[in-house]
Design a protein around this motif. Sequence first.
Motif, PDB file in Angstrom:
ATOM      1  N   PHE B 121       0.809  -1.199  -0.080  1.00  0.00           N
ATOM      2  CA  PHE B 121      -0.150  -0.117   0.059  1.00  0.00           C
ATOM      3  C   PHE B 121       0.669   1.038   0.175  1.00  0.00           C
ATOM      4  O   PHE B 121       0.481   2.424  -0.161  1.00  0.00           O
ATOM      5  N   PHE B 122       2.008   1.114   0.326  1.00  0.00           N
ATOM      6  CA  PHE B 122       2.999   2.317   0.368  1.00  0.00           C
ATOM      7  C   PHE B 122       4.006   2.328  -0.735  1.00  0.00           C
ATOM      8  O   PHE B 122       4.384   3.608  -0.704  1.00  0.00           O
ATOM      9  N   GLU B 151      -4.726  11.446  14.026  1.00  0.00           N
ATOM     10  CA  GLU B 151      -5.738  10.988  14.810  1.00  0.00           C
ATOM     11  C   GLU B 151      -7.354  11.259  14.178  1.00  0.00           C
ATOM     12  O   GLU B 151      -8.455  10.486  14.252  1.00  0.00           O
ATOM     13  N   CYS B 152      -7.131  12.210  13.080  1.00  0.00           N
ATOM     14  CA  CYS B 152      -8.235  12.257  12.226  1.00  0.00           C
ATOM     15  C   CYS B 152      -8.048  12.620  10.746  1.00  0.00           C
ATOM     16  O   CYS B 152      -8.934  12.505   9.712  1.00  0.00           O
ATOM     17  N   SER B 153      -6.814  12.234  10.403  1.00  0.00           N
ATOM     18  CA  SER B 153      -6.498  12.031   8.884  1.00  0.00           C
ATOM     19  C   SER B 153      -6.594  10.994   8.369  1.00  0.00           C
ATOM     20  O   SER B 153      -6.743   9.796   8.958  1.00  0.00           O
ATOM     21  N   ASN B 154      -6.629  10.860   6.944  1.00  0.00           N
ATOM     22  CA  ASN B 154      -6.649   9.420   6.099  1.00  0.00           C
ATOM     23  C   ASN B 154      -5.046   9.122   5.748  1.00  0.00           C
ATOM     24  O   ASN B 154      -5.012   8.132   5.034  1.00  0.00           O
ATOM     25  N   SER B 155      -4.390   9.506   6.555  1.00  0.00           N
ATOM     26  CA  SER B 155      -2.871   9.451   6.195  1.00  0.00           C
ATOM     27  C   SER B 155      -2.193   8.533   7.080  1.00  0.00           C
ATOM     28  O   SER B 155      -2.427   8.373   8.310  1.00  0.00           O
ATOM     29  N   CYS B 156      -1.069   7.800   6.410  1.00  0.00           N
ATOM     30  CA  CYS B 156      -0.320   6.740   7.236  1.00  0.00           C
ATOM     31  C   CYS B 156       0.913   6.689   6.665  1.00  0.00           C
ATOM     32  O   CYS B 156       1.274   6.659   5.415  1.00  0.00           O
ATOM     33  N   VAL B 157       1.986   7.003   7.515  1.00  0.00           N
ATOM     34  CA  VAL B 157       3.316   7.376   7.241  1.00  0.00           C
ATOM     35  C   VAL B 157       4.345   6.390   7.548  1.00  0.00           C
ATOM     36  O   VAL B 157       4.332   6.055   9.195  1.00  0.00           O
ATOM     37  N   ILE B 158       4.849   5.304   6.964  1.00  0.00           N
ATOM     38  CA  ILE B 158       5.626   4.232   7.455  1.00  0.00           C
ATOM     39  C   ILE B 158       7.136   4.296   6.921  1.00  0.00           C
ATOM     40  O   ILE B 158       7.348   4.599   5.790  1.00  0.00           O
ATOM     41  N   THR B 159       8.228   3.861   7.760  1.00  0.00           N
ATOM     42  CA  THR B 159       9.478   4.076   7.145  1.00  0.00           C
ATOM     43  C   THR B 159       9.721   2.541   7.130  1.00  0.00           C
ATOM     44  O   THR B 159       9.849   1.664   8.138  1.00  0.00           O
ATOM     45  N   LYS B 160      10.652   2.217   5.727  1.00  0.00           N
ATOM     46  CA  LYS B 160      11.389   0.978   5.739  1.00  0.00           C
ATOM     47  C   LYS B 160      12.702   1.191   6.092  1.00  0.00           C
ATOM     48  O   LYS B 160      13.478   1.753   5.401  1.00  0.00           O
ATOM     49  N   PHE B 168       4.116   7.075   2.386  1.00  0.00           N
ATOM     50  CA  PHE B 168       2.811   7.464   2.755  1.00  0.00           C
ATOM     51  C   PHE B 168       1.510   6.421   2.190  1.00  0.00           C
ATOM     52  O   PHE B 168       1.914   6.123   1.000  1.00  0.00           O
ATOM     53  N   CYS B 169       0.505   6.306   2.767  1.00  0.00           N
ATOM     54  CA  CYS B 169      -0.499   5.597   2.080  1.00  0.00           C
ATOM     55  C   CYS B 169      -2.034   6.625   2.555  1.00  0.00           C
ATOM     56  O   CYS B 169      -2.223   6.465   3.815  1.00  0.00           O
ATOM     57  N   ASP B 170      -2.264   7.256   1.901  1.00  0.00           N
ATOM     58  CA  ASP B 170      -3.727   8.149   2.189  1.00  0.00           C
ATOM     59  C   ASP B 170      -5.046   7.384   1.525  1.00  0.00           C
ATOM     60  O   ASP B 170      -5.054   7.133   0.514  1.00  0.00           O
ATOM     61  N   ASN B 171      -5.758   6.987   2.535  1.00  0.00           N
ATOM     62  CA  ASN B 171      -6.964   6.239   2.196  1.00  0.00           C
ATOM     63  C   ASN B 171      -7.922   6.337   3.390  1.00  0.00           C
ATOM     64  O   ASN B 171      -7.439   6.321   4.569  1.00  0.00           O
ATOM     65  N   ASP B 172      -9.260   6.365   3.024  1.00  0.00           N
ATOM     66  CA  ASP B 172     -10.232   6.638   4.220  1.00  0.00           C
ATOM     67  C   ASP B 172     -10.439   5.578   5.225  1.00  0.00           C
ATOM     68  O   ASP B 172     -11.074   5.754   6.075  1.00  0.00           O
TER      69      ASP B 172
END
Lengths: 402, 402
Positions: B121-122, B151-160, B168-172
């Motif tokens: 997803f990223f 806490e309210c965003s549709n965003s998720c940021v992960i580091t490999k 990042f992966c932006d999704n509802d």
Amino acid sequence: MNDFTYLSPTRLIVGRQAENQAGTWIKEYGGSKVLVHHDSGFMKQNGFIDRVIEQLKADGLSVVELGGVVPNPHLELVQEGIALCKKEEVDFLLAIGGGSVIDSTKAIAMGLQYEGNVWDFFIEKDGEPLNVPAKSTPFGVILTIAATGSECSNSCVITKADENLKRFCDNDVNRARFAIEDPELTMSLPPFQTACGVVDIMSHSMERYFTPEKENMVLTDYLCEAIFHTCMECGRILRDDPNNYEARANIMVASSLSHNGLTGMGRTGDWASHYIEHELSGEYFSVTHGAGLAVLTPAWMRYVYKENQTLFLKWATRVMGVSMDYEKPERTILEAIDRLETFYKEMGMPTRLSELPGVENLDEAVMEKMAKRVRVMHPDGSVGGFKRLYTEDIINIFRMAM
Amino acid sequence: MNDFTYLSPTRLIVGRQAENQAGTWIKEYGGSKVLVHHDSGFMKQNGFIDRVIEQLKADGLSVVELGGVVPNPHLELVQEGIALCKKEEVDFLLAIGGGSVIDSTKAIAMGLQYEGNVWDFFIEKDGEPLNVPAKSTPFGVILTIAATGSECSNSCVITKADENLKRFCDNDVNRARFAIEDPELTMSLPPFQTACGVVDIMSHSMERYFTPEKENMVLTDYLCEAIFHTCMECGRILRDDPNNYEARANIMVASSLSHNGLTGMGRTGDWASHYIEHELSGEYFSVTHGAGLAVLTPAWMRYVYKENQTLFLKWATRVMGVSMDYEKPERTILEAIDRLETFYKEMGMPTRLSELPGVENLDEAVMEKMAKRVRVMHPDGSVGGFKRLYTEDIINIFRMAM
């Protein structure tokens, strides 16, 4: 900041021809047999509602239609809608219209999930509602008038015509699944209706701005002010250029944000002007809610501003653009209220009770009757958060507004 | 105004001891076996997390615990969390922490509903994500740091970590069911962390304010400005009085509103500063996101402001309080950028790359490496909406920020 819970789950779908997405979203939310509810007015006559219904059918949905909603929507039609939906096994409701149509839809949606009389949710016994809705049939909105904010609010206002009773039910079951907002749909509104909408939108955040909290409410003050600025800037544009898309779009979205709870987070709310206006337009069906507010709000302000001059000074300088009079701060406030009244006049609004249709000869007896009927908010019989108002105060405000 | 859809379904629960309501809301959303995810930091050591877990158990819930989240949260722990939750049959996730913990939770929640590797997803293939999440296990948040708005965003940021890749992966599906915000929990934060949060919150609305639209964006301009004013006013209060409840509460709610989509309705978004900063803190794990933004944003502004001076003048006069220089409007803008930098310094932020830990000796080769790695937004290989930036532009911004 008071402790609070905020929930605004309504999906906003904004843009040109957004109404074409209605069927897709209704199916997304599980609907198959849809009541299309409307006021049989301009949008029916110009073929818009029929086009939406055709599109819903093309999307594979069954449709039942119920028009006839009047301003200050009546309980009688709500009851008729409930019976119709039960008979037709409707599982989703689509309001096409403004606040009256949306509120009528909300009441039908509550009634569909309740064995008793839906009016139970609107009337009080010992200061509490007779009953509280537990659920509601899902519904969506195609908005055609930007004004009441009912498309995103938890509020529903219904009038029992035979008793001149206008009553509300605030509950999260009254949140629409989606609100479709096509700004072009509002371009055909008469200037008077557009202006009434602007006043109503401003008023929903004024009720949340002029609140009893004494500390500095930083964020929500600015959020309310965003609504005020937007309404005044875009309202003036629409007065001269009713087909301005950007101004229509800004007003339409402001309508939704001004009454979805956002601008009132952590605040108590005043609501006296609204409660008093409900009695006015409940007594005189010819009075449009926004026009009633344009008359009553400045009078209310002049009556109450001494309760918290700091807040009124913030509004006067940051919103109304009045230069601070450091010697006599009160002058700053009074000038700002004058400017608000001038803005309402520029928008073609009445600013005296005597200018409202049917209210020309309002006498003290009717003032007293309406004042006594205002729904109380506090055990001491008063209404309002910023300043608690008793019957005599309300009569005084009516007098100042004549 | 561009056409848009806006959905922010997260329930905000704000107030002192609001964390005591976590169990009630988890059950409301159908949870029974809960992963409590955290960073094993101060909130674990001071017993707060154990108290929450005790309360959840008292509310009748089963609890599995996973700590160890690091800033710029790592894919490795996400994979561990997915395996743990599958083994323990977890049906609800509760993040207790700030953005890193929330994003790690979001990634676990997506991975639980996906057969493949969640990293799909990223990462991109031909400018598109390799895969898009269809659903996610429900999760809630107890927020302990106001900053990322996750806490309210549709965003998720992960580091490999093994490839220094921050993606990042932006999704509802990444929307929390609820966000519990107890402002007192943020009082124990070091001033540096508080300041980084303020910068990040401001930045989320700056990315939505400085956008390519040329028309007047009335409402959302004012909404963004509400965030800017709140962050600067309350940030200054917290610098002198870290235990000021009202300022803490305003910053905390501003965090949520600045990144839930509200301030960007109908606008394109820029995001160049964020994308560039992601490479900086992806390369140097010692760099906190907010500190990186404090350095890069003013440099970005000086590099791009000529694209739309009208908008920068609006910001300079309405937000930064600079008097309009009618003879040389550009001076107004440059003065406003200086003031922003001064505000960041007052908050204890670095404003040069050379002041960031580990970045003292950043050379051209690393600048080029990072610039080339910035995730592109447009088919022409550029990033940014307000002004499209290519590799050479990004290197220039790094140079200006040294």
